[in-house]
Design a protein around this motif. Structure first.
Motif, PDB file in Angstrom:
ATOM      1  N   LYS A 118      42.577  39.030  39.062  1.00  0.00           N
ATOM      2  CA  LYS A 118      43.260  40.305  38.843  1.00  0.00           C
ATOM      3  C   LYS A 118      43.123  41.262  40.023  1.00  0.00           C
ATOM      4  O   LYS A 118      44.117  41.840  40.487  1.00  0.00           O
ATOM      5  CB  LYS A 118      42.717  40.952  37.568  1.00  0.00           C
ATOM      6  N   HIS A 119      41.919  41.452  40.534  1.00  0.00           N
ATOM      7  CA  HIS A 119      41.714  42.459  41.574  1.00  0.00           C
ATOM      8  C   HIS A 119      42.369  42.051  42.890  1.00  0.00           C
ATOM      9  O   HIS A 119      42.847  42.915  43.645  1.00  0.00           O
ATOM     10  CB  HIS A 119      40.226  42.721  41.763  1.00  0.00           C
ATOM     11  N   LEU A 120      42.412  40.754  43.176  1.00  0.00           N
ATOM     12  CA  LEU A 120      43.097  40.301  44.390  1.00  0.00           C
ATOM     13  C   LEU A 120      44.597  40.577  44.303  1.00  0.00           C
ATOM     14  O   LEU A 120      45.229  40.982  45.288  1.00  0.00           O
ATOM     15  CB  LEU A 120      42.854  38.808  44.616  1.00  0.00           C
ATOM     16  N   ILE A 121      45.168  40.349  43.132  1.00  0.00           N
ATOM     17  CA  ILE A 121      46.605  40.606  42.962  1.00  0.00           C
ATOM     18  C   ILE A 121      46.907  42.093  43.103  1.00  0.00           C
ATOM     19  O   ILE A 121      47.860  42.492  43.795  1.00  0.00           O
ATOM     20  CB  ILE A 121      47.078  40.074  41.599  1.00  0.00           C
ATOM     21  N   THR A 122      46.103  42.930  42.467  1.00  0.00           N
ATOM     22  CA  THR A 122      46.310  44.374  42.565  1.00  0.00           C
ATOM     23  C   THR A 122      46.226  44.848  44.005  1.00  0.00           C
ATOM     24  O   THR A 122      47.113  45.577  44.501  1.00  0.00           O
ATOM     25  CB  THR A 122      45.258  45.117  41.718  1.00  0.00           C
ATOM     26  N   ALA A 123      45.168  44.422  44.706  1.00  0.00           N
ATOM     27  CA  ALA A 123      45.004  44.835  46.102  1.00  0.00           C
ATOM     28  C   ALA A 123      46.141  44.329  46.973  1.00  0.00           C
ATOM     29  O   ALA A 123      46.634  45.048  47.853  1.00  0.00           O
ATOM     30  CB  ALA A 123      43.664  44.324  46.627  1.00  0.00           C
ATOM     31  N   GLY A 124      46.576  43.105  46.730  1.00  0.00           N
ATOM     32  CA  GLY A 124      47.653  42.541  47.540  1.00  0.00           C
ATOM     33  C   GLY A 124      48.965  43.278  47.390  1.00  0.00           C
ATOM     34  O   GLY A 124      49.671  43.540  48.374  1.00  0.00           O
ATOM     35  N   MET A 125      49.314  43.662  46.152  1.00  0.00           N
ATOM     36  CA  MET A 125      50.565  44.387  45.946  1.00  0.00           C
ATOM     37  C   MET A 125      50.518  45.761  46.608  1.00  0.00           C
ATOM     38  O   MET A 125      51.502  46.203  47.236  1.00  0.00           O
ATOM     39  CB  MET A 125      50.854  44.530  44.452  1.00  0.00           C
ATOM     40  N   LEU A 126      49.386  46.439  46.503  1.00  0.00           N
ATOM     41  CA  LEU A 126      49.276  47.762  47.127  1.00  0.00           C
ATOM     42  C   LEU A 126      49.297  47.658  48.648  1.00  0.00           C
ATOM     43  O   LEU A 126      49.893  48.512  49.328  1.00  0.00           O
ATOM     44  CB  LEU A 126      47.998  48.454  46.646  1.00  0.00           C
ATOM     45  N   LEU A 127      48.684  46.612  49.199  1.00  0.00           N
ATOM     46  CA  LEU A 127      48.709  46.419  50.650  1.00  0.00           C
ATOM     47  C   LEU A 127      50.127  46.128  51.134  1.00  0.00           C
ATOM     48  O   LEU A 127      50.548  46.621  52.192  1.00  0.00           O
ATOM     49  CB  LEU A 127      47.764  45.278  51.031  1.00  0.00           C
TER      50      LEU A 127
END
Length: 454
Positions: A337-346
């Motif tokens: 979950k946290h990798l996906i969230t960070a990736g979309m924001l980046l």
């Protein structure tokens, strides 16, 4: 449409390790089925190579086709110029859906071979098509090719590795495909700068088709029995699939009677993790449509030469592809979950830099950030699907997810083209950046962690 139930398999033999599981005979040649990356390394490596050729088919267009629309076919409107991406995305999205169902019904290998057969005329159509309609038609076939081949190699790798190394497997799969996109985009840009936009750049695609079809026919083995073996002992995730949790306790055979329509509803809307992954995947590929169709025209409008446009077109998938070898493994360690969230924001930040940029160095930095953000997201979303979906219907769930994800190409081409024609390229990029940030927030709020260790 539903897939007929398969008879339940006998219980698996004792598990030898977290990564490898041996089951009774039933694999190719009657050999015992052993799940795990190490146990199936040769076949897994072959599928990685095949997927690199699949990515190369996509990469042959990344640099050349936007400029072909502008300089050869003189399409002045962005909406018209991006019709090839719209055709590709819509066709690939639908084909993804059916690829999962077909691979459950007829096996993975026949679907993979069919995908390569569809690709045979594509390079010639791109190289010598006399009108823009030929280019659009070639991209319809390319969508079918990519939907059948890429989806099937994903499913086959998930079949082989089992649950313990799923993120790593998806990272390696996507890395191979998108590094090939990058290498081919660079190569076709250099070829076009030296010999022209047609036909020489597309001869690479002809070589990829011949190699991909030859390797698949000669050496790729069927993997459907690996999924059935895993299904026999697969426990349902405690938080997943609330509508079928009670059924899940009955064992793998009962899952096989779930209809494709029910799986589609659950993956698209019903389950919070599956549906959040589907939404994030669609927005991710909406970004990719923008990078594919709009960015080269933006760079050309600022006076960049063809060779430098090729470098920028390759930088994004290169970072994306290489990064997935790390991020897939990483998601197996810390969760999805946290990798996906960070990736979309980046990705949203990177798109803002592209919109604000006016120079090669700034655009290069933005492309690298966009690639890093996509690397965090891409294999991890596939791993989410593999985590939640039962092996008996996992191929169909992958197909539904990829229907939504690659539908982003069509949505992106249409949205970017309309906004660019009405308000300018920069406005279109800012709008997509805002949508990407919203997708990241949605994942943070709605998705639950799916990795079994978290």
């Amino acid at each position: 449409m539903s897939v007929q139930a398969q008879p339940p398999l006998p219980p698996p033999a004792a598990t030898s390790s977290a990564a490898t599981r041996t089951t009774p005979a039933g694999g190719p040649g009657g050999r015992p089925i052993r799940l795990g990356l190490r146990a199936n390394l040769a076949q897994f490596g072959l599928l990685v190579a095949v997927n690199a050729l699949v990515g190369g088919m996509l990469g042959q267009e990344r640099t050349v086709l936007p400029l072909l629309a502008d300089q050869v076919f003189h399409l002045s409107a962005y909406t018209g110029a991006l019709t090839y991406i719209l055709a590709f995305g819509a066709t690939k999205a639908v084909t993804n859906f059916f690829a999962g169902t077909l691979s459950d019904r007829y096996g993975r290998r026949p679907v993979l071979i069919a995908g390569w057969l569809v690709a045979l005329p594509i390079p010639a159509m791109l190289a010598w098509g006399p009108t823009w309609g030929w280019i659009v038609a070639a991209n319809v076939l390319l969508g079918v090719n990519q939907g059948l081949t890429w989806s099937t190699t994903v499913i086959m790798k998930i079949d082989l590795v089992g649950p313990a190394r799923r993120g790593l497997a998806m990272g390696l799969n996507e890395a191979a495909g998108y590094l090939a996109v990058a290498v081919t985009a660079t190569g076709t840009g250099a070829i076009a700068a030296h010999w022209g936009l047609r036909p020489q750049p597309f001869l690479l695609g002809a070589a990829y088709v011949a190699l991909g079809l030859g390797l698949t026919v000669a050496a790729v083995r069927e993997t459907r029995e690996y999924a059935r073996a895993e299904a026999a002992a697969h426990p349902a995730p405690a938080a997943a699939m609330p509508a079928v949790t009670a059924r899940a306790q009955l064992g793998g055979g009962d899952h096989a009677v779930l209809s494709t329509a029910r799986i589609a509803r659950t993956t698209s809307l019903g389950d919070r993790a599956l549906s959040s992954a589907s939404w994030a995947g669609m927005v991710n590929n909406l970004n990719d449509a923008l990078a594919w169709g709009i960015f080269p025209l933006l760079y050309a409008a600022h006076g960049l030469e063809l060779g430098r446009i090729g470098i920028l077109a390759a930088l994004y998938p290169a970072v994306w592809g290489a990064g997935q070898m790390l991020t897939g493994w990483w998601s197996d360690r810390i969760g999805r979950k946290h990798l996906i969230t960070a990736g979309m924001l980046l990705q949203a930040v990177a798109l803002g830099l592209v919109a604000a940029g006016t120079s090669f160095p700034m655009w290069a930095a933005a492309q690298a950030l966009l690639g890093a953000g996509t690397a965090l997201v891409y294999p991890t979303l596939l791993a989410v699907i593999g985590d939640v979906a039962h092996p008996a219907w996992r191929a169909r769930a992958v197909g539904v997810y990829r229907l939504w994800r690659d539908g982003g190409f069509a949505v992106g081409a249409l949205m970017a083209g309309i906004l660019a024609d009405a308000y300018g390229v920069t406005t279109a990029i800012w709008a997509v950046a805002a949508l990407t940030a919203a997708a990241g927030v949605t994942v943070a709020v709605r998705m639950y962690e799916t990795h079994p260790r978290n």
